[in-house]
Design a protein around this motif. Structure first.
Motif, PDB file in Angstrom:
ATOM      1  N   SER A  14      -6.754   2.370  -7.935  1.00 13.99           N
ATOM      2  CA  SER A  14      -5.785   2.796  -6.938  1.00 13.99           C
ATOM      3  C   SER A  14      -5.984   1.996  -5.651  1.00 13.99           C
ATOM      4  O   SER A  14      -7.051   1.439  -5.401  1.00 13.99           O
ATOM      5  CB  SER A  14      -5.928   4.289  -6.656  1.00 13.99           C
ATOM      6  OG  SER A  14      -7.250   4.576  -6.213  1.00 13.99           O
ATOM      7  N   GLY A  15      -4.938   1.930  -4.844  1.00 17.94           N
ATOM      8  CA  GLY A  15      -5.041   1.252  -3.565  1.00 17.94           C
ATOM      9  C   GLY A  15      -4.016   0.166  -3.352  1.00 17.94           C
ATOM     10  O   GLY A  15      -3.672  -0.153  -2.223  1.00 17.94           O
ATOM     11  N   VAL A  16      -3.512  -0.423  -4.431  1.00 16.35           N
ATOM     12  CA  VAL A  16      -2.498  -1.463  -4.308  1.00 16.35           C
ATOM     13  C   VAL A  16      -1.278  -1.070  -5.134  1.00 16.35           C
ATOM     14  O   VAL A  16      -1.401  -0.483  -6.207  1.00 16.35           O
ATOM     15  CB  VAL A  16      -3.038  -2.852  -4.757  1.00 16.35           C
ATOM     16  CG1 VAL A  16      -3.463  -2.846  -6.216  1.00 16.35           C
ATOM     17  CG2 VAL A  16      -1.991  -3.944  -4.522  1.00 16.35           C
ATOM     18  N   THR A  17      -0.123  -1.373  -4.596  1.00 15.08           N
ATOM     19  CA  THR A  17       1.143  -1.156  -5.290  1.00 15.08           C
ATOM     20  C   THR A  17       1.826  -2.501  -5.475  1.00 15.08           C
ATOM     21  O   THR A  17       1.959  -3.265  -4.515  1.00 15.08           O
ATOM     22  CB  THR A  17       2.064  -0.236  -4.472  1.00 15.08           C
ATOM     23  OG1 THR A  17       1.402   0.995  -4.235  1.00 15.08           O
ATOM     24  CG2 THR A  17       3.367   0.023  -5.207  1.00 15.08           C
ATOM     25  N   PRO A  70      -4.496  -6.383   3.660  1.00  9.58           N
ATOM     26  CA  PRO A  70      -4.193  -5.850   2.332  1.00  9.58           C
ATOM     27  C   PRO A  70      -5.407  -5.137   1.734  1.00  9.58           C
ATOM     28  O   PRO A  70      -6.532  -5.285   2.222  1.00  9.58           O
ATOM     29  CB  PRO A  70      -3.854  -7.114   1.524  1.00  9.58           C
ATOM     30  CG  PRO A  70      -4.691  -8.169   2.163  1.00  9.58           C
ATOM     31  CD  PRO A  70      -4.735  -7.845   3.638  1.00  9.58           C
ATOM     32  N   PRO A  71      -5.200  -4.358   0.670  1.00  9.83           N
ATOM     33  CA  PRO A  71      -6.323  -3.700  -0.031  1.00  9.83           C
ATOM     34  C   PRO A  71      -7.062  -4.740  -0.864  1.00  9.83           C
ATOM     35  O   PRO A  71      -6.833  -4.868  -2.067  1.00  9.83           O
ATOM     36  CB  PRO A  71      -5.632  -2.636  -0.880  1.00  9.83           C
ATOM     37  CG  PRO A  71      -4.268  -3.200  -1.130  1.00  9.83           C
ATOM     38  CD  PRO A  71      -3.905  -3.992   0.096  1.00  9.83           C
ATOM     39  N   GLN A 112       0.832  -1.195   0.000  1.00 11.17           N
ATOM     40  CA  GLN A 112       0.000   0.000   0.000  1.00 11.17           C
ATOM     41  C   GLN A 112       0.866   1.243   0.000  1.00 11.17           C
ATOM     42  O   GLN A 112       2.088   1.171   0.023  1.00 11.17           O
ATOM     43  CB  GLN A 112      -0.927  -0.034   1.223  1.00 11.17           C
ATOM     44  CG  GLN A 112      -1.954  -1.160   1.167  1.00 11.17           C
ATOM     45  CD  GLN A 112      -2.586  -1.452   2.512  1.00 11.17           C
ATOM     46  OE1 GLN A 112      -1.900  -1.723   3.483  1.00 11.17           O
ATOM     47  NE2 GLN A 112      -3.906  -1.412   2.575  1.00 11.17           N
ATOM     48  N   SER A 134       2.704 -10.768   1.745  1.00 13.33           N
ATOM     49  CA  SER A 134       1.975  -9.490   1.661  1.00 13.33           C
ATOM     50  C   SER A 134       0.737  -9.452   2.555  1.00 13.33           C
ATOM     51  O   SER A 134      -0.202  -8.690   2.306  1.00 13.33           O
ATOM     52  CB  SER A 134       1.558  -9.187   0.219  1.00 13.33           C
ATOM     53  OG  SER A 134       2.658  -9.193  -0.648  1.00 13.33           O
ATOM     54  N   SER A 136      -8.925  -3.897  -4.234  1.00 16.34           N
ATOM     55  CA  SER A 136      -8.004  -3.488  -5.292  1.00 16.34           C
ATOM     56  C   SER A 136      -7.262  -4.692  -5.862  1.00 16.34           C
ATOM     57  O   SER A 136      -7.021  -4.769  -7.075  1.00 16.34           O
ATOM     58  CB  SER A 136      -7.004  -2.459  -4.757  1.00 16.34           C
ATOM     59  OG  SER A 136      -7.646  -1.257  -4.396  1.00 16.34           O
TER      60      SER A 136
END
Length: 367
Positions: A200-203, A238-239, A73, A233, A242
């Motif tokens: 958007s929300g996860v990298t 986690p998101p 995130q 992770s 997303s």
């Protein structure tokens, strides 16, 4: 409903089939009577979503077993700090190549943590190109060398990644999954999802496991990559939504022929717009120099700001969204990420040609 012709830079267009699939499953995921957003991230249903998304990304990007995929995130901006916190130790130096605003921001965060060195920069030419390897300073002895693979604001892109003398780290937020890559070249790469991978929300982080494990961040357990490597992770919640959406986008990408198919389509879309610019008789002027043009963000100007304002207004009336250039430099920008349909780009090219014909006496004075 008529879908907008969405050329926004990010958050950006998502594939319509993905949105429709998510809509169908939104309140009742796989017969559970719950939305994916309501489920425990430790439960079997989300575990399957999480695992499948990782496996699809591994296959699509041909990620070797030497590397691990993380879902984090904080966006790419968090990675600006995490990278030097983990890999820039006392007594060492990190190298940065500056090709735009985001590489500048990454450098600024690293400067707060340790010693840095600018290996190359195209700032003096207003970031119109990617620096040639012949213009690099010596990159040996560095903890890592950081680049930004695509520059959304200025519309330039690395089309080839040269060999380096330092572990290569890349911010790929705006062109990940848009073309085949040799992941083995990179010690670590990262990307916010909101341009090519999902909402958007996860990298996404793809890290070389041994290289990452040999470093540790003593300042914060949460900002230590090894924490997330060891917990798949799932160190924190986690998101989930997303990541679910990312999985659907990856499934859609497979149906497009994977990175090979997407690269072919992205090149075709970009060529439509660059041909329109180059054949405008000086009416449109592209920002990027030949050989450095982005296949993701086509940036250009009209002869004066008043004409640009009129162009953008008329484009908006025709249903084109997100064509304004970044607020820091103005002008126009068409972001043509994976999910932007070819038909939308064809309509934009047609609009640009018609608009040019309606202003026959206008052009840049030096062309």
């Amino acid at each position: 409903m008529v879908r907008a012709l969405n050329f926004s830079a990010g958050p950006a267009a998502l594939p319509l089939p993905v949105l429709e699939r998510a809509q169908q499953e939104f309140v009742n995921f796989k017969g559970t009577g719950m939305s994916i957003m309501e489920m425990s991230h430790r439960g079997k249903h989300y575990d399957a979503v999480h695992s499948e998304a990782k496996q699809r990304l591994k296959q699509l990007m041909n990620v070797p077993d030497t590397h691990e995929i993380l879902f984090l995130q904080g966006g790419a901006s968090m990675q600006f700090s995490m990278v030097p916190l983990n890999f820039l130790k006392e007594g060492s130096t990190a190298g940065y190549i500056l090709t735009g605003s985001w590489s500048e921001k990454a450098l600024q965060e690293a400067e707060r943590i340790g010693k840095t060195f600018i290996v190359a920069s195209s700032k003096e030419s207003k970031y119109r190109s990617i620096p040639s390897k012949s213009d690099w300073k010596d990159d040996s002895g560095l903890s890592y060398l950081h680049i930004t693979s695509n520059n959304t604001i200025y519309g330039t892109q690395w089309h080839e990644f040269p060999e380096t003398n330092a572990p290569l780290v890349a911010d790929m937020s705006s062109d990940i999954l848009s073309r085949p890559l040799d992941i083995s070249k990179f010690a670590l790469l990262y990307a916010g999802a909101q341009k090519n991978l999902g909402p958007s929300g996860v990298t996404v982080v793809i890290a070389h496991k041994e290289w990452t494990a040999s470093h540790s961040n003593s300042l914060s357990k949460f900002l230590d990559y090894n924490t997330h490597l060891k917990t798949d992770s799932l160190y924190n919640t986690p998101p989930t939504f997303s990541i679910y959406m990312l999985g659907l986008v990856l499934e859609w990408a497979e149906e497009q022929g994977g990175t090979d198919g997407l690269a072919t389509l992205n090149k075709e879309k970009a060529e439509l717009l660059y041909d329109c610019i180059e054949n405008s008789g000086g009416f449109y002027r592209g920002h990027a120099e030949k050989g450095s043009e982005s296949h993701m963000n086509v940036t250009f100007n009209l002869p004066d700001q008043e004409l640009e304002k009129d162009f953008l207004g008329k484009a908006a009336n025709e249903g084109f969204i997100g064509l304004n250039g970044h607020r820091s430099i103005g002008g126009c920008r068409a972001s043509i990420y994976n999910a932007v349909p070819l038909e939308a780009v064809e309509k934009l090219a047609d609009f640009m040609k018609v608009y040019r014909k309606n202003h026959p006496s206008r052009s840049f004075s030096f062309q």
